[in-house]
Design a protein around this motif. Structure first.
Motif, PDB file in Angstrom:
ATOM      1  N   MET A   1       0.843  -1.198   0.000  1.00  0.00           N
ATOM      2  CA  MET A   1       0.000   0.000   0.000  1.00  0.00           C
ATOM      3  C   MET A   1       0.876   1.246   0.000  1.00  0.00           C
ATOM      4  SD  MET A   1      -2.774   1.308   2.842  1.00  0.00           S
ATOM      5  CE  MET A   1      -4.090   0.239   2.260  1.00  0.00           C
ATOM      6  N   LYS A   2       0.414   2.271  -0.726  1.00  0.00           N
ATOM      7  CA  LYS A   2       1.080   3.569  -0.729  1.00  0.00           C
ATOM      8  C   LYS A   2       0.204   4.571  -0.001  1.00  0.00           C
ATOM      9  CE  LYS A   2       3.921   3.306  -4.929  1.00  0.00           C
ATOM     10  NZ  LYS A   2       4.223   3.970  -6.237  1.00  0.00           N
ATOM     11  N   ILE A   3       0.745   5.142   1.055  1.00  0.00           N
ATOM     12  CA  ILE A   3       0.032   6.151   1.828  1.00  0.00           C
ATOM     13  C   ILE A   3       0.747   7.484   1.670  1.00  0.00           C
ATOM     14  CG2 ILE A   3      -0.599   6.895   4.155  1.00  0.00           C
ATOM     15  CD1 ILE A   3      -1.160   4.088   4.895  1.00  0.00           C
ATOM     16  N   ALA A   4      -0.004   8.508   1.314  1.00  0.00           N
ATOM     17  CA  ALA A   4       0.544   9.842   1.126  1.00  0.00           C
ATOM     18  C   ALA A   4       0.218  10.701   2.340  1.00  0.00           C
ATOM     19  CB  ALA A   4      -0.023  10.484  -0.140  1.00  0.00           C
ATOM     20  N   ALA A 235       7.018   7.870   9.071  1.00  0.00           N
ATOM     21  CA  ALA A 235       6.468   6.523   8.853  1.00  0.00           C
ATOM     22  C   ALA A 235       7.446   5.498   9.399  1.00  0.00           C
ATOM     23  CB  ALA A 235       6.215   6.282   7.365  1.00  0.00           C
ATOM     24  N   PHE A 236       6.913   4.508  10.132  1.00  0.00           N
ATOM     25  CA  PHE A 236       7.730   3.444  10.718  1.00  0.00           C
ATOM     26  C   PHE A 236       7.150   2.089  10.322  1.00  0.00           C
ATOM     27  CE2 PHE A 236       8.176   7.082  13.486  1.00  0.00           C
ATOM     28  CZ  PHE A 236       9.541   7.124  13.759  1.00  0.00           C
ATOM     29  N   ASP A 237       8.041   1.108  10.175  1.00  0.00           N
ATOM     30  CA  ASP A 237       7.562  -0.249   9.923  1.00  0.00           C
ATOM     31  C   ASP A 237       7.348  -0.968  11.261  1.00  0.00           C
ATOM     32  OD1 ASP A 237       9.958  -1.274  10.919  1.00  0.00           O
ATOM     33  OD2 ASP A 237      10.753  -1.849   8.952  1.00  0.00           O
ATOM     34  N   LEU A 242      12.599   3.524  10.802  1.00  0.00           N
ATOM     35  CA  LEU A 242      12.084   4.703  10.116  1.00  0.00           C
ATOM     36  C   LEU A 242      12.062   4.466   8.614  1.00  0.00           C
ATOM     37  CD1 LEU A 242      11.222   7.718  10.340  1.00  0.00           C
ATOM     38  CD2 LEU A 242      13.649   8.292  10.038  1.00  0.00           C
ATOM     39  N   LEU A 243      10.864   4.563   8.024  1.00  0.00           N
ATOM     40  CA  LEU A 243      10.717   4.395   6.584  1.00  0.00           C
ATOM     41  C   LEU A 243      10.822   5.721   5.841  1.00  0.00           C
ATOM     42  CD1 LEU A 243       7.710   1.899   6.366  1.00  0.00           C
ATOM     43  CD2 LEU A 243      10.149   1.394   6.064  1.00  0.00           C
ATOM     44  N   ALA A 244      10.299   6.784   6.452  1.00  0.00           N
ATOM     45  CA  ALA A 244      10.259   8.065   5.745  1.00  0.00           C
ATOM     46  C   ALA A 244      10.126   9.188   6.756  1.00  0.00           C
ATOM     47  CB  ALA A 244       9.088   8.104   4.759  1.00  0.00           C
ATOM     48  N   ARG A 245      10.695  10.334   6.381  1.00  0.00           N
ATOM     49  CA  ARG A 245      10.540  11.560   7.162  1.00  0.00           C
ATOM     50  C   ARG A 245      10.328  12.710   6.191  1.00  0.00           C
ATOM     51  NH1 ARG A 245      15.384  12.150   9.313  1.00  0.00           N
ATOM     52  NH2 ARG A 245      14.997  11.070  11.296  1.00  0.00           N
ATOM     53  N   GLY A 246       9.292  13.528   6.451  1.00  0.00           N
ATOM     54  CA  GLY A 246       8.996  14.642   5.568  1.00  0.00           C
ATOM     55  C   GLY A 246       9.932  15.817   5.786  1.00  0.00           C
ATOM     56  N   LYS A 247       9.782  16.802   4.952  1.00  0.00           N
ATOM     57  CA  LYS A 247      10.616  17.997   5.024  1.00  0.00           C
ATOM     58  C   LYS A 247      10.373  18.751   6.326  1.00  0.00           C
ATOM     59  CE  LYS A 247      10.735  18.682   0.002  1.00  0.00           C
ATOM     60  NZ  LYS A 247      10.323  19.571  -1.115  1.00  0.00           N
ATOM     61  N   ALA A 248      11.395  19.451   6.778  1.00  0.00           N
ATOM     62  CA  ALA A 248      11.286  20.272   7.975  1.00  0.00           C
ATOM     63  C   ALA A 248      10.919  21.694   7.587  1.00  0.00           C
ATOM     64  CB  ALA A 248      12.615  20.274   8.738  1.00  0.00           C
ATOM     65  N   ASP A 257       5.647   3.852   0.595  1.00  0.00           N
ATOM     66  CA  ASP A 257       5.289   2.529   0.069  1.00  0.00           C
ATOM     67  C   ASP A 257       5.637   1.497   1.134  1.00  0.00           C
ATOM     68  OD1 ASP A 257       4.862   0.195  -1.301  1.00  0.00           O
ATOM     69  OD2 ASP A 257       5.976   0.798  -3.092  1.00  0.00           O
ATOM     70  N   THR A 258       4.628   0.863   1.693  1.00  0.00           N
ATOM     71  CA  THR A 258       4.876  -0.093   2.782  1.00  0.00           C
ATOM     72  C   THR A 258       5.647  -1.316   2.303  1.00  0.00           C
ATOM     73  OG1 THR A 258       2.733  -1.147   2.390  1.00  0.00           O
ATOM     74  CG2 THR A 258       2.813   0.620   4.024  1.00  0.00           C
ATOM     75  N   ALA A 259       5.701  -1.513   0.996  1.00  0.00           N
ATOM     76  CA  ALA A 259       6.438  -2.668   0.473  1.00  0.00           C
ATOM     77  C   ALA A 259       7.912  -2.348   0.266  1.00  0.00           C
ATOM     78  CB  ALA A 259       5.830  -3.125  -0.852  1.00  0.00           C
ATOM     79  N   GLY A 260       8.259  -1.070   0.319  1.00  0.00           N
ATOM     80  CA  GLY A 260       9.644  -0.671   0.099  1.00  0.00           C
ATOM     81  C   GLY A 260      10.311  -0.236   1.384  1.00  0.00           C
ATOM     82  N   HIS A 261      11.506   0.306   1.224  1.00  0.00           N
ATOM     83  CA  HIS A 261      12.269   0.749   2.386  1.00  0.00           C
ATOM     84  C   HIS A 261      12.147   2.252   2.615  1.00  0.00           C
ATOM     85  CE1 HIS A 261      13.982  -3.193   2.899  1.00  0.00           C
ATOM     86  NE2 HIS A 261      14.360  -3.200   1.630  1.00  0.00           N
ATOM     87  N   GLY A 262      11.779   2.994   1.585  1.00  0.00           N
ATOM     88  CA  GLY A 262      11.538   4.420   1.744  1.00  0.00           C
ATOM     89  C   GLY A 262      12.762   5.235   2.096  1.00  0.00           C
TER      90      GLY A 262
END
Length: 553
Positions: A1-4, A235-237, A242-248, A257-262
């Motif tokens: 799944m892809k979550i935005a 986002a964490f698995d 940590l899978l992803a961190r947005g801009k500051a 993408d929960t299937a990837g490493h991000g």
């Protein structure tokens, strides 16, 4: 799944504009193949809407915006949006809700569970307008069970939702875990303060790993009055990685993408407290000026460090062409201060104007004489020192009227704590840009800024000379208040006392600082709104009586 995760900069009350911003971000996410889009808490109406919620047509406008989003995204990915909706539990109140917009319709998925009050003031403000909330809902999508929870604070010591048993009997996170979820969607509006991002990430990672769930935390970005929101959605698995961190301190559409490493979507943390403070204050200044409908700023340049740093922040936030520096020398102003102020303005490309105040000082002295003659003078009198400051305040605000600009106040937290300022004088302004930085922090951020620019933008002489208001010959700040290197550690300890030191006796410096701190509350209540970057800012994390007298037997 892809979550935005749609890291929005919402304008409080601008439901029409926020609707457009959310729609544009959702369409960007759709282009990236998102299966679900999520906004922060209250993204549709903006955070801390206060009495906007009491307006007869506000809730109706929010419902209309939700339907507009549903119509526009009928063929797009589902959208989980933070918005106020009618309460089904309390007459006359609204619910702070997570609303699913999908296939041309919208429905409430989750309602925020409130405590009676919050240390930061956030829940304490909102609970007057929203019901207490009784549910944290579950959304089923693409074979996933997503638990949806709204919470503004992700730091354990602030009463995070995963540790708190609310008075209502609810523990939002544990209720979701017990009902069985594959992931937790955390819709947040967590105000920035130094160190909170790192602490929040540690706690969220722990929660994901402990309960073996994916965790998606989307945070607001932008300045809203005193509060600054830093974004940095996460986002964490299920292992806590940590899978992803947005801009500051910037808007972002973070597709996970929960299937990837991000790994490509992990933005860097700020490298120091000074960098984080700089970026926060820049964003807070830009958004305050623009959201108030202005473009320009007026800054009084004294040649000292405080006004220098505020001018640098203003230029970064608004552009040099939208900042005017005002030099207002008196007979007590040193030539070095004037030179330093002009050099700073030249380095920044800022237009300046020089308005000598000596003629006005003489005019005020003559005009005041009949009244002052009614009262005997006294030792230590500061009447005409304050007159100088008030003349300068009048000049700044008058220029702001003509320029359709806002005056940026240049006072710091150390001065505000000690009452070392003049009401209606150097305390004037629409916004206290550095009012939550101690003098020590002001110097630290200024040194970071020169390093960041790779040049001596703030002249070295500004760092080297002793701080002075230059209201009388040879005046130094240390004549009236303890030296900043002694004052600031004491002040920070008084504002955030460790529990084990509560019963320890105070030394003379601590007692002097505390007494002045309490006596100056009447000034702080009349000073400009301040940008908050500390854990205990004046006005939100700190309250003292105005008409009190702190005396112990």
């Amino acid at each position: 799944m892809k979550i935005a995760l749609l890291q929005c900069n919402s304008v409080t009350g601008d439901v029409a504009g926020n609707q457009t911003r959310i729609l544009e971000a959702a369409r960007r996410a759709a282009e990236a193949g998102a299966d679900l889009c999520v906004t922060p808490e209250l993204a549709l109406c903006g955070v801390t809407p206060g009495h906007y919620l009491c307006a007869a047509d506000f809730a109706q406008g929010c419902r209309a915006a939700l339907q507009n989003l549903a119509d526009a995204l009928k063929d797009g990915p589902p959208l989980l949006v933070g918005a106020p909706v009618p309460s089904v539990y309390a007459v006359g109140l609204l619910s702070n809700a997570g609303v699913l917009v999908d296939k041309g319709k919208w429905q409430v998925i989750s309602r925020k569970v409130y405590q009676n009050m919050g240390r930061s003031g956030g829940q304490g403000d909102d609970v007057r307008y929203f019901d207490r909330g009784v549910s944290c809902g579950i959304l089923t999508l693409g074979g996933w069970r997503l638990g949806v929870v709204l919470c503004e604070d992700a730091v354990a010591e602030e009463g995070a939702f995963w540790q708190t048993q609310y008075a209502s009997g609810h523990n939002p996170l544990m209720e979701l875990i017990q009902r069985g979820v594959d992931a937790v969607v955390h819709m947040a509006a967590a105000p920035f303060c130094v160190g909170a991002q790192e602490a929040g990430e540690h706690m969220l990672s722990h929660v994901a790993a402990r309960h073996h769930v994916h965790l998606f935390s989307v945070n607001l970005v932008g300045g809203n009055d005193s509060r600054i929101y830093n974004g940095q959605s996460l986002a964490f698995d299920p292992t806590g990685q940590l899978l992803a961190r947005g801009k500051a301190f910037a808007e972002d559409v973070l597709v996970v993408d929960t299937a990837g490493h991000g790994a490509d979507a992990v933005e860097e943390l700020c490298q120091s407290a000074e960098e984080a403070e700089w970026r926060a204050l820049t964003l807070g200044t830009r958004d305050f000026v623009h959201k108030c409908g202005a473009q320009r700023a007026i800054v009084g340049l004294s040649g000292g460090m405080d006004s220098a740093l505020v001018c640098c922040i203003a230029v970064e936030a608004l552009g040099a062409g939208n900042v005017t520096g005002v030099l207002m020398p008196s007979p007590y102003s040193s030539e070095g201060s004037l030179t330093d102020a002009r050099q700073l303005a030249d380095n920044l490309g800022v237009t300046t104007v020089t308005l000598p105040i000596e003629p006005l000082m003489r005019a005020f002295e003559a005009a005041l004489k009949p009244g002052l003659d009614l009262f005997p003078p006294y030792e230590g009198e500061v009447t005409f020192e304050n007159v100088q400051a008030r003349i300068r305040g009048t000049l700044l605000t008058s220029l702001a009227n003509r320029a359709k600009a806002l005056v940026l106040n240049t006072g710091n937290k150390s001065e505000g704590a000690m009452g070392y300022c003049t009401l209606y004088g150097d305390a004037v302004g629409a916004l206290g840009v550095i009012a939550d930085l101690t003098k020590t922090q002001v110097y630290a951020v200024a040194r970071w800024y020169n390093t960041y620019r790779g040049a001596e933008i703030i002249p070295q002489n500004v760092f080297d000379k002793a701080p002075s208001a230059e209201l009388r010959p040879g005046q130094k700040d240390a004549d009236s208040i303890p030296p900043y290197e002694e004052l600031d550690p004491v002040l920070e300890a008084l504002l955030e006392p460790p529990a084990e030191s509560v019963d320890k006796p105070l030394d003379d410096v601590c007692r002097e600082v505390r007494d002045k701190l309490f006596r100056a509350e009447f000034k702080r209540r009349q000073e400009p709104l301040a940008l908050h970057v500390s854990r205990v800012p004046f006005g939100a994390g700190w309250q003292a009586p105005v008409a009190g007298r702190y005396r112990l037997p």
